[in-house]
Enzyme design. Structure first.
Site, PDB file in Angstrom:
ATOM      1  N   GLY A 118       0.531  -0.829  -0.148  1.00 39.08           N
ATOM      2  CA  GLY A 118       0.467  -0.319  -0.286  1.00 39.08           C
ATOM      3  C   GLY A 118       0.653   1.220   0.393  1.00 39.08           C
ATOM      4  CG  ASP A 119       3.782   2.276   3.347  1.00 37.28           C
ATOM      5  OD1 ASP A 119       3.157   2.968   3.990  1.00 37.28           O
ATOM      6  OD2 ASP A 119       3.045   1.864   3.794  1.00 37.28           O
ATOM      7  CB  SER A 120       5.195   0.225  -2.651  1.00 36.52           C
ATOM      8  OG  SER A 120       6.445   0.015  -1.356  1.00 36.52           O
TER       9      SER A 120
END
Length: 413
Positions: A171-173
């Site tokens: 999700g962050d990436s």
């Protein structure tokens, strides 16, 4: 340490105000392609990612990758003096990347509205859990929450078990990549509407307009969710967990070979399905008129998957790969990192770089992607020591020794 100008982003200055994954990964990609990235870190330990996962001499190996090509300056943004330095840096920046909770930069007088009044060409990429607006904007939001709210977790795993996560911070990436795309589009818009703002003199150079790029983690994940929305809105279909299969696209699944290896076979193209069935000795299915198209295969998914699994159970991973590749069927082993490091395709594409730490010990890093033919990315140095470039950056702002000593005295750096 190299410091030469290189890459398609040479001459672009980026100020990173963020920690951990989403913001720093966004600026990492800009640094890999030549932007000068100045990472602001708190003096009391810096980015927490420095201590995440496997460590070498107290510093994360992940840090070597996540902060490569970046310059580290220690600034205590809780002090007025530290915030004033950050403001000076912001007024010389082309792009600011930040992933604080919405409202924090405004509290510090470092928000987009205030800075863009002085530097109208400024681009600010803001990454947060829920975006800068809406009823949830003030809630803490990590990548795992974005994956859940954005729909990815709901469809991940087996139907008879709770949802699972991907084994990385996807999700962050994904949000970081949306940030990179947004920054590039904003830079392009600025280029076609003018030039740049000269932060040192406060003079206009036919300044193009900057803008704010608002990236929400849950929306970045949501953006990947294919036909989820129209299928529900039009047909009332809620996509559910299907294990290793790709729902509604048949066959595309994970199968187990006789030596207990896992193999992915994607035979979902109509012509590919025909070749696959011939390759596994199921001529009856290859010539079944009801299976010629995908919409005919979907109701018989279990039958087709069982036929492929029965064949895989008689083959080793090597024989299965060889036979299906001869038949021109998309197929692949599920790789561990050990498999990657030994694979000739990874090696032929130069997907690993050999570097050395300061003590002479060597380490391999993933090479930079994507590959540009004329202006490729480059690793100039590994993640820096905490505050390694503080004095260099302060001098570039025109601060003299007395001013720097004053900042040290009030614990601003």
């Amino acid at each position: 340490m190299a410091n030469k100008s290189f890459g398609p982003l040479a001459g672009i200055r980026v100020l990173e105000l963020g920690t951990l994954i989403a913001g720093p990964f966004c600026s990492r990609m800009l640094a890999e392609f030549g932007a000068e990235v100045i990472k602001v870190e708190a003096p009391d330990g810096g980015d927490p990612l420095r201590q995440w996962r496997v460590l070498k001499d107290g510093t994360s190996l992940w840090w070597s990758v996540q902060a490569r090509n970046k310059k580290s300056i220690c600034l205590n943004l809780k002090t007025p003096e530290g915030r004033e330095v950050a403001r000076d840096l912001a007024l010389q920046a082309d792009v600011i990347i930040e992933n604080y909770r919405p409202g924090v930069l405004e509290k510090w007088q470092l928000g987009y509205e205030e800075l863009s009044t002085v530097n109208p060409a400024l681009i600010m990429v803001r990454l947060s859990g829920y975006g800068q607006t809406g009823p949830m904007r003030d809630l803490p939001g990590f990548g795992a929450i974005g994956e859940s709210m954005g729909g990815l977790r709901y469809v991940s795993g087996h139907p008879d078990r709770p949802p699972v996560r991907v084994g990385i911070s996807i999700g962050d990436s994904v949000a970081a990549l949306h940030g990179v795309i947004g920054a590039m589009m904003a830079l392009r818009h600025r280029d076609v509407t003018g030039g740049r703002w000269n932060g040192k003199t406060g003079s206009e150079c036919i300044a193009g307009r900057g803008q704010m790029v608002d990236v929400a983690l849950y929306e970045s994940v949501f953006n990947l969710m294919e036909s989820l929305v129209p299928e529900f809105d039009y047909a009332g279909v809620i996509r559910e967990r299907t294990g290793g299969a790709l729902p509604g696209i048949v066959p595309s699944n994970t199968y187990t070979t006789s030596d207990q290896e896992n193999i992915v076979i994607a035979g979902n193209g109509d012509a590919i399905f025909h070749r696959l069935m011939l390759a596994i000795g199921r001529d009856d299915l290859a010539h079944d008129s009801g299976l010629v198209r995908n919409d005919g295969r979907v109701p018989r998914t279990a039958e087709i998957d069982q036929a492929i699994q029965d064949w895989c159970a008689t083959q080793t991973i090597d024989t299965a790969l060889a036979r299906l590749r001869v038949a021109d069927v998309p197929v692949g082993k599920i790789y561990s990192v050990k498999d990657m490091m030994q694979d000739p395709q990874f090696q032929a594409r130069g997907m690993f770089e050999q570097h050395q730490f300061g003590d002479g010990q060597s380490v391999k890093l993933p090479a930079i992607s994507p590959k540009l033919s004329e202006t490729p990315g480059e690793t100039q140095w590994l993640g820096p020591k905490l505050g390694e470039h503080t004095e260099e950056i302060l001098k570039s702002l025109g601060y003299d020794a007395e001013k720097i000593a004053q900042l040290r005295g009030c614990e601003a750096i």
